[in-house]
Design a protein around this motif. Structure first.
Motif, PDB file in Angstrom:
ATOM      1  N   ARG A  43      38.719  42.301  40.836  1.00 31.68           N
ATOM      2  CA  ARG A  43      39.603  42.687  39.736  1.00 31.68           C
ATOM      3  C   ARG A  43      40.992  42.108  39.989  1.00 31.68           C
ATOM      4  NH1 ARG A  43      42.020  48.777  39.137  1.00 31.68           N
ATOM      5  NH2 ARG A  43      42.989  48.601  37.051  1.00 31.68           N
ATOM      6  N   THR A  52      45.268  46.635  34.656  1.00 30.20           N
ATOM      7  CA  THR A  52      45.283  46.588  36.115  1.00 30.20           C
ATOM      8  C   THR A  52      46.591  47.148  36.652  1.00 30.20           C
ATOM      9  OG1 THR A  52      44.857  45.160  38.016  1.00 30.20           O
ATOM     10  CG2 THR A  52      46.220  44.229  36.252  1.00 30.20           C
ATOM     11  N   ILE A  57      41.279  44.570  47.050  1.00 30.17           N
ATOM     12  CA  ILE A  57      41.470  43.774  45.830  1.00 30.17           C
ATOM     13  C   ILE A  57      40.490  42.603  45.807  1.00 30.17           C
ATOM     14  CG2 ILE A  57      43.079  42.253  44.604  1.00 30.17           C
ATOM     15  CD1 ILE A  57      45.337  44.058  45.768  1.00 30.17           C
ATOM     16  N   GLY A 110      39.601  36.433  36.649  1.00 32.59           N
ATOM     17  CA  GLY A 110      39.623  37.294  37.831  1.00 32.59           C
ATOM     18  C   GLY A 110      40.639  36.880  38.866  1.00 32.59           C
ATOM     19  N   SER A 128      44.330  36.841  40.429  1.00 36.14           N
ATOM     20  CA  SER A 128      45.569  37.602  40.390  1.00 36.14           C
ATOM     21  C   SER A 128      46.735  36.653  40.167  1.00 36.14           C
ATOM     22  CB  SER A 128      45.749  38.372  41.705  1.00 36.14           C
ATOM     23  OG  SER A 128      44.730  39.346  41.866  1.00 36.14           O
ATOM     24  N   SER A 165      36.942  43.766  45.093  1.00 34.09           N
ATOM     25  CA  SER A 165      36.724  44.344  43.764  1.00 34.09           C
ATOM     26  C   SER A 165      36.508  43.273  42.700  1.00 34.09           C
ATOM     27  CB  SER A 165      37.925  45.212  43.363  1.00 34.09           C
ATOM     28  OG  SER A 165      39.048  44.403  43.059  1.00 34.09           O
ATOM     29  N   PHE A 175      45.744  43.598  30.984  1.00 29.40           N
ATOM     30  CA  PHE A 175      44.464  43.487  31.692  1.00 29.40           C
ATOM     31  C   PHE A 175      44.019  44.800  32.329  1.00 29.40           C
ATOM     32  CE2 PHE A 175      45.718  39.097  31.231  1.00 29.40           C
ATOM     33  CZ  PHE A 175      44.517  38.460  30.974  1.00 29.40           C
TER      34      PHE A 175
END
Length: 308
Positions: A115, A226, A110, A187, A189, A113, A224
């Motif tokens: 992301r 995700t 994670i 970006g 989390s 990435s 998003f």
């Protein structure tokens, strides 16, 4: 804010600071043992104990009463330990040897990435250790929490978490939601608990009974594009913990957004139920998780249906 209210909050904050200082002087082992002993002794004498026992009857209706009663006492001890360990979380780290991680490679993936993901879990064992693991992995993350009613105590809580690198964020109202969205757009989390009562959430199933759960994590993941990233923690002997990072949950995306959200909420709720079934003593049984009608049905059931 009135002078009386401010004075009360300041006095509470002084008491809270004194307790925090005392527990830190005791050290991890003794503070944990003291907290466990106190709630194991006092918890069953409070009105909240009825909530604990009713929750256990709902979750484990086939468990013999004596076994449930023993589990309730053990859960009080675990809850007391967790409260007493909270001021010492900066000493409960991977480096200290008190925290082991299963699936750290998933967090590194994670991180690499770039992301954002939506971390989800419940109030399991010393649940704040999961925040420390996320940040230790290098994943930028907004750790959400419910701010304390007392602003002076809340400031102390934030300062304590900052000692081990956690920046807490209490989303409140529209501004809070916009901050969460802006963070994910950058970006970052977000980590959310999803195991407490949320009256406005979709109805899903938890231990075979209806509950309402917050749709926020599923909405964010869908918005998003995700995943929902589940985590859990269990208590080990010697004030040690194992944090596990599981396979991500990929939300289903169809033309029916509300159904997609509901499926995501159920997936999270089912994950939490599975972890509670594995280690029931670790869960936070003291809150009323189910709607009133479930408790009313339980109270009206004849005593003869219980195993003894």
């Amino acid at each position: 804010m009135s002078f009386t209210q401010d004075l009360q909050w300041r006095l509470e904050a002084i008491a809270f600071a004194g307790l925090t200082g005392f527990l830190r002087l005791l050290g991890v082992e003794r503070a944990s043992a003291l907290g466990g002993w106190l709630l194991k002794t006092l918890g069953p004498r409070t009105g909240t104990h009825r909530t604990v026992t009713r929750n256990l009857r709902i979750a484990f209706p086939d468990m013999p009463r004596e076994e449930r009663e023993a589990l309730a006492i053990a859960a009080w001890e675990q809850t007391g330990r967790t409260f007493a360990e909270t001021p010492l979380l900066d000493r409960i780290t991977i480096e200290s040897g008190r925290l082991e991680v299963v699936g750290m490679e998933r967090l590194h993936t994670i991180r690499d990435s770039g992301r954002p993901v939506v971390f989800v879990s419940g109030h399991l064992a010393c649940f704040e250790t999961m925040s420390a693991v996320i940040l230790a992995s290098g994943v930028p993350c907004q750790i959400t929490y419910r701010a304390a009613n007392n602003p002076y105590v809340d400031a102390q809580i934030r300062k304590a978490r900052a000692r081990y690198g956690v920046k807490l964020f209490a989303p409140k109202g529209g501004d809070g939601a916009r901050e969460l969205l802006a963070g994910m757009a950058r970006g970052e989390s977000v980590a959310l608990m999803n195991d407490q009562k949320f009256s406005e959430g979709p109805e899903v199933t938890f231990f075979g009974q209806p509950v309402n759960a917050a749709p926020g994590p599923s909405r964010l993941a869908l918005r998003f594009g995700t995943v929902l990233q589940p985590m859990s923690v269990v208590r080990l002997p010697g004030v040690r913990f194992r944090v596990t990072v599981y396979e991500p949950i990929e939300p289903e995306r169809t033309d029916d957004r509300q159904a997609d959200i509901a499926r995501g909420v159920q997936a999270i709720t089912s994950f939490i139920e599975a972890r509670v079934r594995e280690h029931p003593v670790d869960w936070f049984w003291v809150h009323k998780r189910w709607p009133d009608r479930v408790y009313a049905s339980l109270d009206s059931a004849p005593a003869s249906v219980e195993r003894r």
